[in-house]
Design an enzyme around this catalytic site. Structure first.
Site, mmCIF file in Angstrom:
data_model
loop_
_atom_site.group_PDB
_atom_site.id
_atom_site.type_symbol
_atom_site.label_atom_id
_atom_site.label_comp_id
_atom_site.label_asym_id
_atom_site.label_seq_id
_atom_site.Cartn_x
_atom_site.Cartn_y
_atom_site.Cartn_z
ATOM 1 N N LYS A 21 0.838 -1.348 0.091
ATOM 2 C CA LYS A 21 0.046 -0.071 0.022
ATOM 3 C C LYS A 21 0.953 1.223 0.046
ATOM 4 C CE LYS A 21 -2.628 0.811 3.755
ATOM 5 N NZ LYS A 21 -2.755 2.338 4.334
ATOM 6 N N GLY A 92 -5.177 8.631 5.223
ATOM 7 C CA GLY A 92 -4.332 9.612 5.819
ATOM 8 C C GLY A 92 -3.104 9.762 4.745
ATOM 9 N N ASP A 306 2.781 -0.082 12.174
ATOM 10 C CA ASP A 306 1.608 -0.919 11.579
ATOM 11 C C ASP A 306 1.550 -2.301 12.181
ATOM 12 O OD1 ASP A 306 0.333 1.427 10.495
ATOM 13 O OD2 ASP A 306 1.032 0.919 8.319
ATOM 14 N N ARG A 377 -6.792 -2.664 10.252
ATOM 15 C CA ARG A 377 -5.494 -3.565 10.679
ATOM 16 C C ARG A 377 -6.263 -4.416 12.030
ATOM 17 N NH1 ARG A 377 -1.883 -3.339 7.263
ATOM 18 N NH2 ARG A 377 -1.218 -1.244 6.165
#
Length: 422
Positions: A21, A92, A306, A377
């Site tokens: 991504k 974002g 993440d 996530r």
């Protein structure tokens, strides 16, 4: 819809990691600023990355979606003023990078997004752009989106706090070559540095070098040149595939993961080894095998925020105590990920002590239902608990933000996932 996960064990098979991504965002935006025509091969096609594609189109860039990827007819930096407000949804990354890019266009650009995005802090970036000639303000003067940007990116010297979001740094760097040049000083701790390294990697592929010394990035006036670019696999998304093998047992081979990647989230392979899984790395793949028995770990995720939901859930499954630190900046993601992860782990019966920059997890899982909080996530990470005990994840279909075929790839390995009506 809810995501239902049934107990699964003995996973096996080969699966390709979805495209990155982070690299997809950067590649399509830089290609849009380049001179000439670029093919972005194997991009991640998801809600977030399509937000970047649509934002580039709003500035007059022609992008054709083809079977092998996205054909981008670069603008050479000659951007049109958008005809309407740009809605970036929940992305974002799109908002932050395109805020600086909007400074290259004439007149005014307005960005907005969904309810979650309108809670994402932007003031450090807005302040850093001012000395460079860009007037960018929060429409409600509270440092949050919607954001209004007036063009005028002339370049110069500026500084930014490195402790809030590496995306602010990437944003300025990406737009900088098309100005009179920029010197950007990073003040304080430089968090999530690998994400900036990824930005520099993409800029370099499009013929723009950036120098860094003593906390200062220097970008000379330059021209991005078109190139055919293939997006590598995503270690963030692969963490759920690798984690599935670790908790359910068996052996899984994950293709399209490169040993020399600049992604900070490749740390997941080291973490799984520390927890007791066997990991074998190839040049372009990783093989994870496990008996399903894991031990708790102590880990600093400041360069891989993440991974927080994945490691938190692995810690909940593992024997003993798991401590996660270094991720205070994870509070400013799609959700306050420290707070939401801690709340849902507690809902499952675990003992969780929330820290300013992480959490400590121990105890046993007793519950069967969690909420995704609209965070892709969290939804994907909590499936790992389901593989061990079964789980229902409320509003679990949000995985499409970054991993549209998540269910299909997990099930191809022997997992049992399905969507159900609320």
């Amino acid at each position: 819809m809810d995501l239902i996960v049934e107990r699964s064990e003995g996973l096996s098979g080969t699966v390709k990691a979805p495209p990155s991504k982070s690299y997809t965002h950067r590649a399509v935006i830089v290609a849009s600023l380049a001179e000439g025509r670029s093919m972005i091969a194997d991009p991640l096609v998801s809600e977030d990355t399509l937000s970047s594609l649509r934002a580039c189109r709003a500035f007059g860039v022609r992008i054709h979606e083809e079977a092998q990827g996205w054909m981008v007819h670069g603008s050479g930096g000659a951007l049109e003023t958008p005809e309407d407000v740009i809605d970036v949804g929940n992305s974002g990354t799109t908002l932050r990078i395109m805020t600086s890019v909007a400074g290259l266009a004439e007149n005014y650009t307005v960005f907005t997004g969904d309810e979650s995005l309108r809670k994402r802090p932007m003031q450090p970036l807005l302040d850093a752009l001012r000395p460079l000639g860009v007037t960018a303000v929060s429409s409600r003067m509270n440092g949050l989106p919607p954001i209004i940007v007036r063009g005028g990116f002339r370049g110069g010297e500026t500084s930014i706090d490195g402790r809030v979001s590496s995306q602010f740094i990437s944003s300025i760097l990406i737009a900088a070559p098309l100005s009179g040049g920029v010197e950007l000083s990073v003040e304080g701790e430089f968090i999530s540095r690998p994400y900036v390294d990824m930005t520099l990697d993409v800029m370099g592929r499009f013929s723009v070098p950036v120098s860094y010394s003593d906390g200062i990035f220097t970008v000379e006036p330059s021209v991005y040149r078109a190139v055919d670019y293939t997006v590598e696999g995503d270690y963030s998304s692969a963490s759920y595939l690798a984690g599935a093998a670790a908790v359910a047992g068996g052996e899984v081979r994950i293709q399209n993961l490169f040993r020399d990647s600049k992604q900070g989230d490749m740390l997941i392979l080291d973490i799984l080894e520390d927890m007791g899984a066997d990991v074998r790395r190839g040049d372009d793949h990783a093989v994870v095998s496990s008996t399903g028995e894991l031990e708790g770990v102590s880990v600093d995720l400041h360069n891989a925020p993440d991974l927080l939901p994945t490691v938190a859930v692995l810690g909940a499954i593992a024997e003993g105590r798991t401590e996660i630190r270094g991720v205070e900046h994870a509070r400013y993601k799609e959700t306050d990920r420290i707070g939401t992860c801690a709340a849902e782990l507690k809902a499952l019966g675990l003992q969780v002590r929330e820290l300013k920059d992480g959490m400590i997890i121990q105890g046993d899982i007793t519950g069967k239902t969690v909420k995704s909080h609209g965070d892709h996530r969290l939804a994907m990470a909590f499936t790992l608990i389901g593989l061990r005990r079964g789980i229902r994840i409320k509003d679990g279909d949000v995985f499409s933000v970054s991993f549209p075929d998540f269910i299909e790839k997990m099930n191809s390995l022997g997992c049992r996932l399905r969507l159900a009506e609320l």
